[in-house]
Design a protein around this motif. Structure first.
Motif, PDB file in Angstrom:
ATOM      1  N   MET A  68       0.824  -1.221   0.000  1.00  0.00           N
ATOM      2  CA  MET A  68       0.000   0.000   0.000  1.00  0.00           C
ATOM      3  C   MET A  68       0.850   1.260   0.000  1.00  0.00           C
ATOM      4  O   MET A  68       0.449   2.282  -0.554  1.00  0.00           O
ATOM      5  CB  MET A  68      -0.944   0.023   1.214  1.00  0.00           C
ATOM      6  CG  MET A  68      -2.100  -0.948   1.084  1.00  0.00           C
ATOM      7  SD  MET A  68      -3.354  -0.759   2.365  1.00  0.00           S
ATOM      8  CE  MET A  68      -2.430  -0.924   3.860  1.00  0.00           C
ATOM      9  N   THR A  69       2.020   1.195   0.615  1.00  0.00           N
ATOM     10  CA  THR A  69       2.889   2.370   0.651  1.00  0.00           C
ATOM     11  C   THR A  69       3.719   2.521  -0.617  1.00  0.00           C
ATOM     12  O   THR A  69       4.505   3.456  -0.729  1.00  0.00           O
ATOM     13  CB  THR A  69       3.827   2.329   1.873  1.00  0.00           C
ATOM     14  OG1 THR A  69       4.638   1.166   1.801  1.00  0.00           O
ATOM     15  CG2 THR A  69       3.034   2.378   3.162  1.00  0.00           C
ATOM     16  N   TRP A  74      11.371  -5.727  -4.940  1.00  0.00           N
ATOM     17  CA  TRP A  74      12.707  -5.881  -4.353  1.00  0.00           C
ATOM     18  C   TRP A  74      12.737  -5.349  -2.922  1.00  0.00           C
ATOM     19  O   TRP A  74      13.339  -5.968  -2.042  1.00  0.00           O
ATOM     20  CB  TRP A  74      13.755  -5.188  -5.199  1.00  0.00           C
ATOM     21  CG  TRP A  74      15.104  -5.212  -4.538  1.00  0.00           C
ATOM     22  CD1 TRP A  74      15.761  -4.157  -3.991  1.00  0.00           C
ATOM     23  CD2 TRP A  74      15.925  -6.355  -4.303  1.00  0.00           C
ATOM     24  NE1 TRP A  74      16.952  -4.576  -3.434  1.00  0.00           N
ATOM     25  CE2 TRP A  74      17.076  -5.931  -3.618  1.00  0.00           C
ATOM     26  CE3 TRP A  74      15.804  -7.699  -4.605  1.00  0.00           C
ATOM     27  CZ2 TRP A  74      18.088  -6.791  -3.231  1.00  0.00           C
ATOM     28  CZ3 TRP A  74      16.824  -8.558  -4.220  1.00  0.00           C
ATOM     29  CH2 TRP A  74      17.944  -8.096  -3.546  1.00  0.00           C
ATOM     30  N   GLN A  75      12.094  -4.211  -2.675  1.00  0.00           N
ATOM     31  CA  GLN A  75      12.060  -3.661  -1.323  1.00  0.00           C
ATOM     32  C   GLN A  75      11.306  -4.590  -0.372  1.00  0.00           C
ATOM     33  O   GLN A  75      11.730  -4.786   0.766  1.00  0.00           O
ATOM     34  CB  GLN A  75      11.415  -2.275  -1.332  1.00  0.00           C
ATOM     35  CG  GLN A  75      12.279  -1.210  -1.952  1.00  0.00           C
ATOM     36  CD  GLN A  75      11.535   0.113  -2.138  1.00  0.00           C
ATOM     37  OE1 GLN A  75      10.333   0.130  -2.399  1.00  0.00           O
ATOM     38  NE2 GLN A  75      12.275   1.213  -1.991  1.00  0.00           N
ATOM     39  N   ILE A  76      10.196  -5.150  -0.834  1.00  0.00           N
ATOM     40  CA  ILE A  76       9.443  -6.084   0.001  1.00  0.00           C
ATOM     41  C   ILE A  76      10.293  -7.311   0.318  1.00  0.00           C
ATOM     42  O   ILE A  76      10.340  -7.761   1.466  1.00  0.00           O
ATOM     43  CB  ILE A  76       8.113  -6.482  -0.681  1.00  0.00           C
ATOM     44  CG1 ILE A  76       7.174  -5.270  -0.740  1.00  0.00           C
ATOM     45  CG2 ILE A  76       7.445  -7.645   0.043  1.00  0.00           C
ATOM     46  CD1 ILE A  76       5.927  -5.495  -1.568  1.00  0.00           C
ATOM     47  N   PHE A  77      10.981  -7.800  -0.696  1.00  0.00           N
ATOM     48  CA  PHE A  77      11.821  -8.977  -0.476  1.00  0.00           C
ATOM     49  C   PHE A  77      12.972  -8.671   0.476  1.00  0.00           C
ATOM     50  O   PHE A  77      13.204  -9.403   1.448  1.00  0.00           O
ATOM     51  CB  PHE A  77      12.366  -9.504  -1.807  1.00  0.00           C
ATOM     52  CG  PHE A  77      13.314 -10.657  -1.637  1.00  0.00           C
ATOM     53  CD1 PHE A  77      12.830 -11.918  -1.331  1.00  0.00           C
ATOM     54  CD2 PHE A  77      14.686 -10.481  -1.769  1.00  0.00           C
ATOM     55  CE1 PHE A  77      13.695 -12.989  -1.165  1.00  0.00           C
ATOM     56  CE2 PHE A  77      15.552 -11.537  -1.600  1.00  0.00           C
ATOM     57  CZ  PHE A  77      15.061 -12.797  -1.288  1.00  0.00           C
ATOM     58  N   SER A  78      13.703  -7.607   0.217  1.00  0.00           N
ATOM     59  CA  SER A  78      14.913  -7.323   0.993  1.00  0.00           C
ATOM     60  C   SER A  78      14.629  -6.777   2.393  1.00  0.00           C
ATOM     61  O   SER A  78      15.414  -7.002   3.308  1.00  0.00           O
ATOM     62  CB  SER A  78      15.821  -6.361   0.233  1.00  0.00           C
ATOM     63  OG  SER A  78      15.193  -5.107   0.075  1.00  0.00           O
ATOM     64  N   LYS A  79      13.530  -6.091   2.565  1.00  0.00           N
ATOM     65  CA  LYS A  79      13.235  -5.474   3.875  1.00  0.00           C
ATOM     66  C   LYS A  79      12.292  -6.306   4.736  1.00  0.00           C
ATOM     67  O   LYS A  79      12.265  -6.136   5.947  1.00  0.00           O
ATOM     68  CB  LYS A  79      12.611  -4.090   3.682  1.00  0.00           C
ATOM     69  CG  LYS A  79      13.432  -3.129   2.875  1.00  0.00           C
ATOM     70  CD  LYS A  79      14.567  -2.596   3.656  1.00  0.00           C
ATOM     71  CE  LYS A  79      15.289  -1.549   2.814  1.00  0.00           C
ATOM     72  NZ  LYS A  79      16.554  -1.201   3.357  1.00  0.00           N
ATOM     73  N   LEU A  80      11.505  -7.185   4.115  1.00  0.00           N
ATOM     74  CA  LEU A  80      10.521  -7.940   4.891  1.00  0.00           C
ATOM     75  C   LEU A  80      10.701  -9.457   4.752  1.00  0.00           C
ATOM     76  O   LEU A  80      10.915 -10.144   5.745  1.00  0.00           O
ATOM     77  CB  LEU A  80       9.097  -7.550   4.452  1.00  0.00           C
ATOM     78  CG  LEU A  80       7.956  -8.291   5.147  1.00  0.00           C
ATOM     79  CD1 LEU A  80       7.920  -7.939   6.628  1.00  0.00           C
ATOM     80  CD2 LEU A  80       6.641  -7.978   4.481  1.00  0.00           C
ATOM     81  N   GLU A  81      10.622  -9.960   3.532  1.00  0.00           N
ATOM     82  CA  GLU A  81      10.608 -11.416   3.344  1.00  0.00           C
ATOM     83  C   GLU A  81      11.928 -12.071   3.726  1.00  0.00           C
ATOM     84  O   GLU A  81      11.943 -13.061   4.470  1.00  0.00           O
ATOM     85  CB  GLU A  81      10.257 -11.753   1.888  1.00  0.00           C
ATOM     86  CG  GLU A  81       8.825 -11.438   1.541  1.00  0.00           C
ATOM     87  CD  GLU A  81       8.505 -11.705   0.083  1.00  0.00           C
ATOM     88  OE1 GLU A  81       7.396 -12.217  -0.171  1.00  0.00           O
ATOM     89  OE2 GLU A  81       9.352 -11.418  -0.792  1.00  0.00           O
TER      90      GLU A  81
END
Length: 164
Positions: A68-69, A74-81
């Motif tokens: 949503m933000t 890549w950001q979702i993978f590297s920062k969360l997943e």
């Protein structure tokens, strides 16, 4: 991705390593490459399954929030997943660390003129069971050392997941 790769991972584990190792020696010679391939084949499965499991357990609420933000894939993978999957990946690495020593010994049994596996074969042929047990003790100690190294590395890299 999990539904596509998981059956292939399971299928890859149905081929006995001890049967595949001589083929690798024929195809790639008696150098280091076939032994590295054997170790890789033995170690890949626990790490891959643990990584897939860790990635599947990512917090969906946080993922939805990041989407949503406007976060990129890549950001979702590297920062969360990936950070969320690291504890599972390290669990797989600890299992693979012990398997790696076993894979190296199998590679040496099949075609080598040095190493612990080769030493074990020589001592077995000479009916020196005491020396075979010494080789087994060295293998156990190497496995424990590998697990300790992975555990130490995990504590250094994953500071937010320390058990009390």
């Amino acid at each position: 991705m999990k539904t596509a790769l998981y059956p292939l991972l399971i299928l890859s584990q149905n081929v006995p390593t001890i049967a595949l190792a001589p083929l690798l020696m024929i195809w790639f010679g008696f150098g280091m490459l076939p032994k590295v391939i054997v170790i890789t084949l033995v170690c890949f499965f626990p790490v891959a399954v643990a990584a897939l499991d860790g990635l599947a357990r990512t917090d969906r609420t946080m993922m939805n929030y990041m989407q949503m933000t406007g976060a990129t894939s890549w950001q979702i993978f590297s920062k969360l997943e990936l950070p969320h999957a690291l504890p599972s990946i390290f669990s797989g690495l600890r299992i693979a660390a012990t398997y790696s020593v076993m894979g190296a010994v199998i590679g040496e049994w099949i075609g080598s003129d040095r190493g612990i596996g080769y030493y074990m074969l020589l001592q077995k042929s000479g009916y020196r069971t005491d020396r075979v047990f010494v080789a087994i003790l060295v293998i156990v100690l190497l496995s424990l050392l590998m697990v300790a190294l992975i555990t130490w590395l995990e504590k250094k890299l994953i500071r937010w997941n320390q058990k009390a």
